[in-house]
Design an enzyme around this catalytic site. Structure first.
Site, short mmCIF file in Angstrom:
data_model
loop_
_atom_site.label_atom_id
_atom_site.label_comp_id
_atom_site.label_asym_id
_atom_site.label_seq_id
_atom_site.Cartn_x
_atom_site.Cartn_y
_atom_site.Cartn_z
N LEU A 37 0.33 -1.14 0.06
CA LEU A 37 0.38 0.14 -0.08
C LEU A 37 0.62 1.65 -0.30
CD1 LEU A 37 -2.53 -1.44 2.66
CD2 LEU A 37 -2.61 -1.31 -0.08
N HIS A 86 -3.30 4.21 -2.76
CA HIS A 86 -4.23 2.94 -1.63
C HIS A 86 -5.08 4.08 -0.89
CE1 HIS A 86 -1.70 0.05 -3.80
NE2 HIS A 86 -2.79 -0.35 -4.16
N GLN A 136 -5.95 -12.99 -12.50
CA GLN A 136 -5.70 -11.26 -13.59
C GLN A 136 -4.09 -11.20 -13.62
OE1 GLN A 136 -7.15 -8.68 -10.02
NE2 GLN A 136 -5.57 -7.59 -10.98
P1 AMP Z 1 -3.83 -1.87 -6.90
O1 AMP Z 1 -3.78 -2.46 -5.38
O2 AMP Z 1 -2.97 -1.70 -7.02
O3 AMP Z 1 -4.88 -3.40 -7.03
O4 AMP Z 1 -5.11 -1.47 -6.33
C1 AMP Z 1 -5.80 -0.79 -5.63
C2 AMP Z 1 -7.04 0.21 -6.24
O5 AMP Z 1 -6.08 1.18 -5.68
C3 AMP Z 1 -7.22 0.17 -7.65
O6 AMP Z 1 -9.16 0.70 -6.81
C4 AMP Z 1 -5.75 1.61 -7.58
O7 AMP Z 1 -6.59 2.24 -8.65
C5 AMP Z 1 -5.84 2.31 -6.92
N1 AMP Z 1 -4.36 2.98 -6.96
C6 AMP Z 1 -3.69 2.15 -7.19
N2 AMP Z 1 -3.05 3.24 -7.53
C7 AMP Z 1 -3.61 4.91 -6.92
C8 AMP Z 1 -3.10 5.96 -6.91
N3 AMP Z 1 -1.73 6.30 -7.36
N4 AMP Z 1 -3.76 6.65 -7.03
C9 AMP Z 1 -5.23 6.35 -7.02
N5 AMP Z 1 -5.71 5.78 -6.96
C10 AMP Z 1 -4.94 4.68 -6.62
#
Ligand code: AMP
Length: 282
Positions: free
Chosen positions: A33, A37, A61
Site C-alpha cells: 500500500l 490506496h 489477473q
Molecule cells: P491495486 O492494489 O494496484 O490493485 O490497486 C487497488 C486500488 O487502488 C485500485 O482501485 C487502484 O486504481 C487504486 N490505486 C492504485 N494506485 C493509485 C493512485 N496512485 N491513486 C489513486 N488510486 C490508486
C-alpha cells in the site's frame, strides 16, 4: 482493526453490521500500500459507518507468472497503515478461500470489446480475472460503496459496467490519481524503479498534460502521434498511447462527436510496466 482470513467469518460480521442499519465501504487492493490506496481507504472511512479493505494478490489477473511472483508483499506495513487510517476490517484471504472450486470460475458479462482494447490488447485475459475477483469480493462484502482509483481507468470502467449489468446494490466511487511531486502516478510497482528510473518516469505525466493542451488545436491522431514520439526513447518503451471515448473505450474519428475523452498509456521503464491516464475532455 480486525484481520480476517475466512470468507465465512467476514460474511457473518458484515451481516450483523448491515442488519444494524450501518453502511459499509469497501476498498479492494493487492497490498504493497501507498498514499494512492490510502486516499481510497480514507474516503471510505469518511463516508461509511464501517470500512473493509481487502489485500488479495489475485492469481487469475496475472498473465505472466513471473509478474505474479515479483509482486511486492508488505503485509505488516500495510496492516499498520490501515489501522492508522481507522479501517475496521482487513480481509486477507488465501486463493483457496476466494476460489474454493478452482480458478476457472468465469463471469458472463457482455462488454462489447471494452476488455479487449488498451490494457486488454497487451494483457489477454487480465480483465476476465479482475471481473471475476471483484464480483466475488462484492458478493462477500456486499458494500454500499466500492472505492476504486482513476489510475486504473479501464478497470473501473469495466467494474462500472458489471455493477450496472448485474444491478448490484453498490455505488462505485472513483477517486483521483495520487501522484509523486514530480507527477509520477503512485504504484506498488514503483518500488522496483531506481532513483533515476523514477526521475525519468516524470515524462509520462508531462506528456499527458501536454497532450491535453495540444488537443485544443490538433486532431486526436496528431496528438497520439506526437505523444508516441515524445515518450519513445532508449530508456522508455511505449506499449500504447491512445485517446479513446471515456464511456465506450472506442477509437475517436472526430473529437467533436465525443464529450468524454481519455488518454491512456502503458510504457516500460527499467523492466517495470507503468500505466497512467488523463481525462482530456469531460
Ligand atoms: P491495486 O492494489 O494496484 O490493485 O490497486 C487497488 C486500488 O487502488 C485500485 O482501485 C487502484 O486504481 C487504486 N490505486 C492504485 N494506485 C493509485 C493512485 N496512485 N491513486 C489513486 N488510486 C490508486
Amino acid at each position: 482493526m480486525e484481520i480476517i482470513k475466512e470468507v465465512r467469518v467476514l460474511e457473518e460480521k458484515l451481516k450483523e453490521i448491515r442488519s444494524a442499519g450501518k453502511t459499509i465501504g469497501f476498498t479492494p487492493t493487492m497490498g504493497a500500500l501507498h498514499d494512492g490506496h490510502l486516499s481510497l481507504v480514507s474516503r471510505s472511512v469518511e463516508e461509511n459507518d464501517v470500512s473493509v479493505c481487502s489485500i488479495f494478490v489475485n492469481p487469475t489477473q496475472f498473465n505472466e507468472k513471473s509478474d505474479l511472483d515479483k509482486y511486492p508483499k508488505t503485509l505488516d506495513a500495510d496492516s499498520a497503515m490501515l489501522e492508522k487510517a481507522s479501517v475496521d476490517f482487513l480481509f486477507f484471504p488465501s486463493p483457496k478461500e476466494i476460489y474454493p472450486n478452482g480458478e476457472s470460475y468465469e463471469v458472463d458479462l457482455p462488454l462489447d470489446g471494452m476488455d479487449e482494447v488498451l490494457e486488454g490488447e497487451f494483457r489477454p485475459g487480465h480483465f476476465k480475472g479482475v471481473i471475476q475477483v471483484v464480483k466475488r469480493l462484492l458478493e462477500i462484502t456486499n458494500p454500499n460503496h466500492l472505492y476504486m482509483g482513476q489510475k486504473d481507468f479501464q478497470q473501473f470502467s469495466l467494474i462500472h459496467a458489471m455493477i450496472t449489468h448485474f444491478q448490484m446494490p453498490t455505488t462505485l466511487v472513483v477517486c483521483p490519481i495520487k501522484r509523486e511531486p514530480n507527477g509520477v502516478a503512485m504504484s506498488s510497482r514503483n518500488v522496483r524503479l531506481s532513483k533515476k528510473g523514477k526521475l525519468l518516469a516524470s515524462i509520462i505525466h508531462w506528456t499527458l498534460a501536454e497532450s491535453k493542451k495540444r488537443l485544443k488545436n490538433n486532431t486526436v491522431k496528431e496528438v497520439e502521434t506526437w505523444a508516441l514520439e515524445n515518450l519513445t526513447t532508449e530508456w522508455c518503451k511505449v506499449e500504447y498511447f491512445k485517446i479513446v471515448d471515456g464511456y465506450t473505450l472506442k477509437d475517436i474519428i472526430d473529437k467533436k462527436d465525443h464529450d468524454y475523452l481519455v488518454a491512456s498509456l502503458a510504457v516500460w521503464i527499467e523492466d517495470v510496466r507503468l500505466i497512467d491516464n488523463m481525462t482530456l475532455k469531460q
